[in-house]
Design a protein around this motif. Structure first.
Motif, short mmCIF file in Angstrom:
data_model
loop_
_atom_site.label_atom_id
_atom_site.label_comp_id
_atom_site.label_asym_id
_atom_site.label_seq_id
_atom_site.Cartn_x
_atom_site.Cartn_y
_atom_site.Cartn_z
N VAL A 175 0.87 -1.18 0.00
CA VAL A 175 0.00 0.00 0.00
C VAL A 175 0.90 1.23 0.00
CG1 VAL A 175 -1.80 1.26 1.23
CG2 VAL A 175 -1.80 -1.25 1.25
N THR A 176 0.81 2.01 -1.04
CA THR A 176 1.71 3.15 -1.17
C THR A 176 1.37 4.25 -0.17
OG1 THR A 176 0.37 4.33 -2.80
CG2 THR A 176 1.94 2.68 -3.63
N ARG A 177 2.34 5.11 0.08
CA ARG A 177 2.11 6.24 0.97
C ARG A 177 1.02 7.15 0.41
NH1 ARG A 177 7.98 6.29 1.40
NH2 ARG A 177 8.03 7.85 -0.24
N GLU B 112 -4.68 13.52 -1.96
CA GLU B 112 -3.28 13.19 -2.22
C GLU B 112 -2.39 14.40 -2.07
OE1 GLU B 112 -3.27 11.56 -6.11
OE2 GLU B 112 -3.99 9.60 -5.49
N GLN B 113 -3.02 15.58 -1.89
CA GLN B 113 -2.24 16.81 -1.83
C GLN B 113 -1.63 17.04 -0.45
OE1 GLN B 113 -1.68 18.31 -4.72
NE2 GLN B 113 -2.96 16.67 -5.53
N VAL B 114 -2.09 16.29 0.56
CA VAL B 114 -1.50 16.43 1.89
C VAL B 114 -0.07 15.88 1.86
CG1 VAL B 114 -1.64 15.71 4.30
CG2 VAL B 114 -3.72 16.24 3.04
N ALA B 115 0.87 16.71 2.24
CA ALA B 115 2.28 16.30 2.18
C ALA B 115 2.58 15.31 3.30
CB ALA B 115 3.17 17.53 2.31
N ASP B 116 3.33 14.28 2.96
CA ASP B 116 3.75 13.31 3.98
C ASP B 116 4.98 13.87 4.68
OD1 ASP B 116 5.08 9.90 3.93
OD2 ASP B 116 4.44 11.21 5.55
N THR B 117 4.77 14.45 5.86
CA THR B 117 5.88 15.04 6.62
C THR B 117 6.26 14.17 7.81
OG1 THR B 117 4.29 16.39 7.85
CG2 THR B 117 5.33 17.40 5.92
N GLY B 118 6.05 12.87 7.67
CA GLY B 118 6.41 11.96 8.74
C GLY B 118 5.22 11.43 9.52
N TYR B 119 4.01 11.90 9.21
CA TYR B 119 2.85 11.45 9.96
C TYR B 119 2.63 9.94 9.82
CZ TYR B 119 1.82 16.41 10.31
OH TYR B 119 1.90 17.74 10.55
N LEU B 120 2.76 9.44 8.61
CA LEU B 120 2.54 8.00 8.41
C LEU B 120 3.55 7.19 9.21
CD1 LEU B 120 1.77 7.76 4.59
CD2 LEU B 120 0.15 7.68 6.49
N HIS C 26 4.99 -8.11 11.04
CA HIS C 26 3.71 -8.04 10.33
C HIS C 26 3.46 -6.67 9.70
CE1 HIS C 26 2.79 -11.92 12.14
NE2 HIS C 26 3.14 -11.42 13.30
N LEU C 27 3.73 -5.61 10.41
CA LEU C 27 3.52 -4.26 9.90
C LEU C 27 4.85 -3.76 9.33
CD1 LEU C 27 1.40 -3.01 12.92
CD2 LEU C 27 0.54 -3.40 10.60
N LEU C 28 5.04 -4.00 8.04
CA LEU C 28 6.34 -3.81 7.42
C LEU C 28 6.39 -2.53 6.59
CD1 LEU C 28 7.08 -7.44 6.19
CD2 LEU C 28 7.49 -6.40 8.45
N THR C 29 7.56 -1.91 6.57
CA THR C 29 7.83 -0.76 5.72
C THR C 29 8.54 -1.23 4.46
OG1 THR C 29 8.01 0.76 7.60
CG2 THR C 29 9.03 1.46 5.53
N GLU C 30 8.01 -0.82 3.32
CA GLU C 30 8.69 -1.05 2.05
C GLU C 30 9.39 0.26 1.70
OE1 GLU C 30 8.99 -3.83 0.64
OE2 GLU C 30 7.42 -5.05 1.53
N SER C 31 10.70 0.28 1.87
CA SER C 31 11.47 1.52 1.79
C SER C 31 11.19 2.28 0.50
CB SER C 31 12.97 1.20 1.90
OG SER C 31 13.72 2.39 1.86
N MET D 238 8.48 3.28 -0.67
CA MET D 238 7.23 2.98 -1.37
C MET D 238 6.02 3.07 -0.47
SD MET D 238 8.41 -0.18 -3.86
CE MET D 238 9.06 -1.17 -2.49
N GLY D 239 6.01 2.33 0.64
CA GLY D 239 4.83 2.34 1.47
C GLY D 239 4.89 1.26 2.54
N TYR D 240 3.74 0.58 2.77
CA TYR D 240 3.66 -0.36 3.87
C TYR D 240 2.92 -1.63 3.43
CZ TYR D 240 4.92 3.80 6.47
OH TYR D 240 5.56 4.92 6.90
N ARG D 241 3.13 -2.68 4.22
CA ARG D 241 2.52 -3.99 3.89
C ARG D 241 2.18 -4.70 5.20
NH1 ARG D 241 3.60 -6.59 -0.86
NH2 ARG D 241 5.56 -5.47 -1.08
N LEU D 242 0.99 -5.30 5.23
CA LEU D 242 0.60 -6.13 6.38
C LEU D 242 0.79 -7.59 6.00
CD1 LEU D 242 -0.65 -6.65 9.16
CD2 LEU D 242 -2.91 -6.58 8.05
N VAL D 243 1.65 -8.27 6.75
CA VAL D 243 1.93 -9.69 6.51
C VAL D 243 1.21 -10.50 7.58
CG1 VAL D 243 3.72 -11.46 6.41
CG2 VAL D 243 4.15 -9.18 5.45
N LEU D 244 0.34 -11.41 7.16
CA LEU D 244 -0.41 -12.23 8.11
C LEU D 244 0.43 -13.42 8.54
CD1 LEU D 244 -3.92 -12.20 6.36
CD2 LEU D 244 -2.93 -10.55 7.97
N GLY D 245 -0.15 -14.20 9.46
CA GLY D 245 0.53 -15.39 9.92
C GLY D 245 1.06 -15.25 11.34
#
Length: 227
Positions: free
Chosen positions: A172-174, A185-193, A213-218, A220-227
Motif C-alpha cells: 500500500v503506497t504512501r 493526495e495533496q497532503v504532504a507526507d511530513t512523517g505522519y505516516l 507483520h507491519l512492514l515498511t517497504e522503503s 514505497m509504502g507499507y505492507r501487512l503480513v499475516l501469519g
C-alpha cells in the motif's frame, strides 16, 4: 458540525473562526487549557483543534483529560515541530497533528476526513476478521484484540490498520494511505505516516523494533503480513 478551538493566539482563533464558519462549521473557542476542558464538557464538540502550549493547563494534559470521557477526534495544531512532541500528543490520545504555519486547505481536508470517520457506519454485509501474530482485527465491529485483550486505537490508527487489513499482503503506497486517511493526495507526507505506523507497532508487534507483520517497504509504502 461543532468544532472547539483551544488556542491562546486570538488572531489565529479569529482567522480560523471566520474560515471554518464560512465552510459550514459551528465554532466555539477557549483561550487556555482549563477553559478548553470545561467548554468541551459543556458543549460536546464533534472535533477539537488544540494547541499544545497553552496557559493554565498544558495541551497534553488537556488531551488526557478529554480522553477520560470523550472519543471526539482531536487535532493538535502546534508550532512544536519535534517528533517527541508529536509522539507525546499521539500517545496521549490525539488523532492528528498539524504543524504551524499550515495551509488552510490541508486543515480542511483533515477535518473532512475525521468527520467521515466519526460518522456512524452504515449497516451492511459481514466483514472479515483478520489475524496476525496474537492480534485479531474485526473489521465489522471495528475491534482490535491482542492475546484476547482489547487494544485501544485512535481513529487515525484504526483507519491505517483497517486499510492494510483489507489488503493483506499487498503493498500500500504512501500516496494511497494519505488519500484514504486525509481525503486528498495533496497532503504532504511530513512523517505522519511513520509516526502512526510506529504507534501501531508499539501496540501490536511483539518486538516493535523488529516488526514481523507491519512492514515498511522503503521508499514505497507499507505492507501487512499475516501469519
Amino acid at each position: 458540525m461543532k468544532i472547539l478551538i483551544a488556542d491562546d493566539d486570538p488572531q489565529l482563533v479569529r482567522a480560523l473562526r471566520i474560515t471554518l464558519a464560512a465552510h459550514g462549521y459551528e465554532v466555539i473557542a477557549a483561550p487556555d487549557g482549563a477553559a478548553a476542558v470545561t467548554l468541551a464538557a459543556q458543549a460536546h464538540p464533534d472535533i477539537i483543534l488544540l494547541d499544545l502550549g497553552m496557559p493554565h493547563l498544558d495541551g497534553i494534559r488537556v488531551i488526557e483529560a478529554l480522553r477520560g470521557w470523550t472519543d471526539a477526534p482531536i487535532i493538535v495544531v502546534s508550532g512544536r515541530t519535534g517528533s517527541a512532541d508529536k509522539v507525546d500528543a499521539l500517545d496521549a490520545g490525539a488523532d492528528d497533528y498539524v504543524t504551524k504555519p499550515f495551509q488552510i486547505d490541508e486543515l480542511l481536508a483533515r477535518l473532512r476526513a475525521l468527520a467521515r470517520r466519526s460518522a456512524p457506519a452504515s449497516t451492511g454485509g459481514s466483514d472479515p476478521v483478520v489475524r496476525f501474530g496474537d492480534v485479531t482485527v474485526d473489521l465489522a465491529a471495528k475491534l482490535v484484540t491482542r492475546a484476547g485483550a482489547p487494544v485501544h486505537l485512535t481513529p487515525t490508527e484504526w483507519r491505517m490498520l483497517e486499510f492494510l487489513a483489507r489488503h493483506p499482503g499487498a503493498l500500500v503506497t504512501r500516496q494511497t494511505l494519505l488519500k484514504d486517511i486525509w481525503g486528498t493526495e495533496q497532503v504532504a507526507d511530513t512523517g505522519y505516516l511513520r509516526l502512526y505506523m510506529s504507534q501501531l507497532r508499539k501496540k501490536l508487534e511483539l518486538d516493535p523494533s523488529a516488526p514481523r507483520h507491519l512492514l515498511t517497504e522503503s521508499g514505497m509504502g507499507y505492507r501487512l503480513v499475516l501469519g
